[in-house]
Design a protein around this motif. Structure first.
Motif, PDB file in Angstrom:
ATOM      1  N   PHE A 425     -95.361  63.999 -10.871  1.00 23.92           N
ATOM      2  CA  PHE A 425     -94.097  63.296 -10.679  1.00 23.92           C
ATOM      3  C   PHE A 425     -93.080  63.899 -11.635  1.00 23.92           C
ATOM      4  O   PHE A 425     -93.102  63.640 -12.833  1.00 23.92           O
ATOM      5  CB  PHE A 425     -94.286  61.804 -10.939  1.00 23.92           C
ATOM      6  N   VAL A 426     -92.196  64.730 -11.096  1.00 25.07           N
ATOM      7  CA  VAL A 426     -91.241  65.499 -11.901  1.00 25.07           C
ATOM      8  C   VAL A 426     -89.871  64.831 -11.790  1.00 25.07           C
ATOM      9  O   VAL A 426     -89.197  64.935 -10.758  1.00 25.07           O
ATOM     10  CB  VAL A 426     -91.170  66.962 -11.419  1.00 25.07           C
ATOM     11  N   GLN A 427     -89.468  64.152 -12.851  1.00 26.55           N
ATOM     12  CA  GLN A 427     -88.163  63.500 -12.843  1.00 26.55           C
ATOM     13  C   GLN A 427     -87.049  64.415 -13.349  1.00 26.55           C
ATOM     14  O   GLN A 427     -85.875  64.085 -13.201  1.00 26.55           O
ATOM     15  CB  GLN A 427     -88.210  62.235 -13.698  1.00 26.55           C
ATOM     16  N   ASP A 428     -87.431  65.531 -13.944  1.00 23.88           N
ATOM     17  CA  ASP A 428     -86.448  66.504 -14.404  1.00 23.88           C
ATOM     18  C   ASP A 428     -87.183  67.802 -14.711  1.00 23.88           C
ATOM     19  O   ASP A 428     -88.401  67.787 -14.954  1.00 23.88           O
ATOM     20  CB  ASP A 428     -85.726  66.011 -15.662  1.00 23.88           C
ATOM     21  N   ILE A 429     -86.457  68.919 -14.676  1.00 24.90           N
ATOM     22  CA  ILE A 429     -87.017  70.177 -15.149  1.00 24.90           C
ATOM     23  C   ILE A 429     -86.885  70.140 -16.669  1.00 24.90           C
ATOM     24  O   ILE A 429     -85.794  70.288 -17.217  1.00 24.90           O
ATOM     25  CB  ILE A 429     -86.267  71.381 -14.551  1.00 24.90           C
ATOM     26  N   THR A 456     -87.264  63.364  -7.711  1.00 29.15           N
ATOM     27  CA  THR A 456     -86.299  62.274  -7.655  1.00 29.15           C
ATOM     28  C   THR A 456     -84.939  62.629  -7.089  1.00 29.15           C
ATOM     29  O   THR A 456     -84.200  61.735  -6.689  1.00 29.15           O
ATOM     30  CB  THR A 456     -86.083  61.718  -9.079  1.00 29.15           C
ATOM     31  N   SER A 457     -84.555  63.890  -7.106  1.00 30.68           N
ATOM     32  CA  SER A 457     -83.205  64.252  -6.670  1.00 30.68           C
ATOM     33  C   SER A 457     -83.215  65.647  -6.080  1.00 30.68           C
ATOM     34  O   SER A 457     -84.142  66.426  -6.285  1.00 30.68           O
ATOM     35  CB  SER A 457     -82.216  64.197  -7.846  1.00 30.68           C
ATOM     36  N   GLU A 570     -78.590  65.080 -16.077  1.00 27.85           N
ATOM     37  CA  GLU A 570     -79.541  64.007 -15.802  1.00 27.85           C
ATOM     38  C   GLU A 570     -80.400  64.432 -14.615  1.00 27.85           C
ATOM     39  O   GLU A 570     -79.907  65.082 -13.687  1.00 27.85           O
ATOM     40  CB  GLU A 570     -78.825  62.696 -15.436  1.00 27.85           C
ATOM     41  N   GLY A 571     -81.671  64.058 -14.661  1.00 31.17           N
ATOM     42  CA  GLY A 571     -82.512  64.312 -13.493  1.00 31.17           C
ATOM     43  C   GLY A 571     -82.106  63.467 -12.305  1.00 31.17           C
ATOM     44  O   GLY A 571     -82.244  63.880 -11.150  1.00 31.17           O
ATOM     45  N   PHE A 572     -81.571  62.258 -12.571  1.00 28.15           N
ATOM     46  CA  PHE A 572     -81.069  61.389 -11.504  1.00 28.15           C
ATOM     47  C   PHE A 572     -79.868  60.570 -11.976  1.00 28.15           C
ATOM     48  O   PHE A 572     -78.847  60.549 -11.335  1.00 28.15           O
ATOM     49  CB  PHE A 572     -82.179  60.458 -11.013  1.00 28.15           C
ATOM     50  N   CYS A 573     -79.971  59.880 -13.085  1.00 25.67           N
ATOM     51  CA  CYS A 573     -78.901  59.072 -13.677  1.00 25.67           C
ATOM     52  C   CYS A 573     -78.852  57.667 -13.097  1.00 25.67           C
ATOM     53  O   CYS A 573     -77.879  57.243 -12.471  1.00 25.67           O
ATOM     54  CB  CYS A 573     -77.535  59.739 -13.561  1.00 25.67           C
TER      55      CYS A 573
END
Length: 681
Positions: A425-429, A456-457, A570-573
């Motif tokens: 589960f990768v919410q950001d690099i 997530t995005s 942000e990975g999503f914000c």
């Protein structure tokens, strides 16, 4: 030239992408740190560099292993299977002799029915002990001829006849087997290079585009590719260079001679894993492999027969993984490093509670004592003192095992190798958090093709495709019961609410500069978070709310005239969506992950990330009540599309589909990449 290669690679790494690195340092570390690094950079190329702590000592990466080997080195027999012209094998043997201690290393060349003249060349060589036998029997059978000659006190190395060894290779492989690779290592493999110094082999992986075949990780990358320089477990290593401990030889035995050509090395490594022994890729050991980059892809009968034998033996081991309980719900274990306050952890916790409500059997495993003191998590929590203990407990489970941070990923992958299904589960690099390029390599190497990826995005998805085969996008959801408009709550006309965080990615200096640039008398600025010191010196109109509850933040969002977010990345914000759900008009900068739902002038204002532009957006909203109302209404509609329950339903469908497919034992389809376009509102 061979001895210079490590130094040349060091210099390439030191000098690579200098303009970009300077810009990133300026952006994330500030002008003072940038100036210091520019002034000190020339010293990195001198002996003063290491003394001043500016750079690690310029040395062969095999040096620690060679130091260890001098005291602890074990005897080894290097087995080189050979067929046809003896010159290749003899050249390989001479390279072994040049790079190893003859008192500790024997070189055996096992011949597979070559012409008599070639056999005689082997017999006459002073560099090798020739192992001569009958007619041609294939690679596995010929390798076994040599392995049978390994003495009871010797470890073994299988080495192709077209390989040239470099300094330190054997010491590194033995050091990884007994010291640096961790516990229970049975087989270690090296980084193999093409003659042009690009990577030929960096560990075996199943090919996502053709799952019936295996491929070499990092193939064609430069020799100093950062992700390839990380010592790590591997599914398998190539028989072109495989170090096998004596204990493993005794327990696992010889190669399976049913493999006429190909797959015998992967089979042997899997048998080692099944015996409780680990397989390690040790990149500080480098050898040149004279395999052609452009060799043909057509497969002969022996390779096709070997493929059939392999999948008859191992097909269910790879593809039939039933992780469902009797009631149909999946057993799902999320692994976190800690439980600290943060948006990423909140999303993980919402996943877990939502999956519990939908009939699954989720758990949280972590390295700190739980439960979290800031979130009412309802699923079982198991705490461990180390990743080693966590991995050992996780490995026997038939479960979907979810890595949630790059440091959790290697352990989740290894714990899923024999049983269960690994998900990342990768919410950001996460390289965005580290200016150090060496850490980037450690992050990127965790993106193994064996994982099923959830993200997530669109920004994270597109970035992830540079490193992983594919991913499914399920964005975080906003809890519309927690984040909502409060009946009768008056809105201020001149109060700004913002997140007060010192993390450079949050770019609080931009919030500070934009606010202090507003004309006097300034509106109130309400900040919230866990770092009240960031507001020091901003004046009496600034109030910091330390560790407010969600209900208190929701009330602040209801009262504020504007919610301000100035993140660089942000990975999503999620806080922006929470503000929209609560009815706060939003001013935010482009932070990559928020592009999925933020539309400038429609549901928010997205000024350039510089003080004057942000200040202008704030002034526009503060003076224009109609604009605030339009953004508020559009924000409500946007938040409704990201309702948490809707996103948890998508997550439930993702895991149910994954569990059903993996229980079926059907070989996975080749990778198909699907993009999801952002809607415009």
């Amino acid at each position: 030239m061979t001895r210079l290669n490590p130094y040349l690679r060091f210099l390439r790494r030191l000098l690579a992408n200098l303009p970009r690195r300077a810009w990133l340092t300026l952006r994330y570390q500030g002008p003072k740190e940038t100036l210091y690094r520019l002034v000190s950079f020339p010293l990195r190329l001198t002996p003063l560099g290491p003394r001043l702590g500016l750079v690690t000592r310029l040395s062969d990466p095999s040096a620690p292993a060679r130091l260890w080997y001098a005291q602890h080195g074990r005897p080894v027999a290097v087995v080189i299977p050979s067929y046809g012209p003896a010159g290749l094998a003899l050249k390989a043997a001479r390279s072994v002799r040049r790079t190893t201690d003859p008192a500790r290393v024997r070189v055996l060349v096992a011949d597979d029915g070559s012409p008599a003249a070639e056999v005689e060349r082997l017999r006459a060589s002073k560099h090798v002990d020739a192992v001569l036998a009958g007619p041609n029997a294939g690679f596995a059978a010929n390798a076994n001829r040599g392995l049978r000659e390994v003495r009871a006190d010797e470890d073994a190395v299988l080495l192709n006849s077209d390989v040239i060894a470099h300094r330190g290779w054997l010491e590194v492989l033995q050091h990884a087997a007994y010291e640096s690779g961790g516990a229970d290592v049975g087989i270690t493999g090296a980084k193999l290079l093409y003659p042009d110094d690009s990577i030929q082999f960096g560990g075996a992986v199943r090919n996502p585009d053709a799952p019936q075949w295996f491929d070499h990780r990092f193939r064609f990358r430069p020799a100093d590719h950062p992700a390839s320089d990380v010592l790590q477990p591997a599914l398998a290593v190539t028989g072109a260079c495989a170090y096998v401990t004596r204990d493993t030889l005794d327990a696992v035995g010889l190669l399976d001679e049913a493999y006429g050509m190909a797959y015998e090395d992967v089979d042997y490594c899997l048998r080692a894993w099944e015996s409780g022994r680990r397989v390690i890729y040790a990149p500080a050991a480098t050898l040149t492999h004279h395999e052609s980059k452009t060799r043909g892809s057509a497969q002969g009968t022996r390779e096709i027969d070997s493929q059939q034998h392999f999948w008859d033996t191992w097909g269910d081991w790879f593809d039939r993984r039933d992780v469902r309980e009797a009631d149909g719900g999946a057993r799902i274990v999320y692994v976190t490093q800690d439980l600290g306050v943060g948006g990423g952890h909140r999303v993980v916790f919402e996943h877990l509670d939502g999956l519990l409500d939908r009939g699954h059997h989720p758990e949280l495993w972590t390295l700190v004592e739980g439960p979290p003191d800031w979130y009412d998590l309802r699923v079982p929590i198991r705490s461990f003192a180390s990743y080693h203990e966590l991995r050992a407990a996780l490995a026997p489970l038939d479960a979907i095992k979810v890595a949630t941070w790059w440091e959790t990923a290697p352990h989740v992958w290894e714990a899923s190798l024999r049983r269960g299904v690994p998900v990342y589960f990768v919410q950001d690099i996460e390289t965005t958090y580290y200016p150090d390029r060496d850490v980037h390599g450690r992050v990127y190497t965790t993106y193994r093709p064996e994982f099923t990826y959830l993200t997530t995005s669109q920004w994270v998805y597109r970035s992830l495709l540079d490193h992983a085969p594919s991913a499914t996008i399920i964005s975080p959801g906003v809890d519309l019961e927690r984040w909502r408009a409060l009946e009768g709550m008056p809105h201020s006309d001149d109060a700004i609410l913002g997140l007060g965080r010192g993390n450079p990615l949050k770019n609080f200096p931009l919030t500070r500069a934009a606010y202090l640039g507003l004309p006097e008398p300034r509106p109130e600025l309400w900040l919230y978070g866990i770092e009240p010191g960031v507001a020091d010196g901003m004046g009496d109109t600034v109030t910091y709310h330390r560790r407010p509850s969600d209900a208190e933040v929701n009330e602040l969002l209801n009262r504020a005239a504007v919610f301000l977010q100035t993140s660089r990345h942000e990975g999503f914000c999620l806080p922006v969506l929470e503000a929209m759900a609560a009815g706060a008009p939003v001013v935010c900068t482009d932070a990559h992950g928020n592009r999925d739902f933020c539309v400038d002038g429609v549901n928010c204002l997205m000024p350039r990330a510089e003080p004057r532009a942000v200040r202008g957006a704030l002034e526009a909203l503060l003076r224009d009540g109609d604009l605030r109302e339009r953004l508020r209404e559009a924000g409500h509609r946007t938040a409704a599309e990201y309702a948490l329950e809707r996103k948890l339903d998508e997550l439930d469908a993702f895991y149910r589909d994954l569990a059903e497919r993996r229980a079926s034992g059907v070989m996975p389809d080749p990778v198909v990449r699907v993009t999801v376009e952002a809607s415009t509102r």
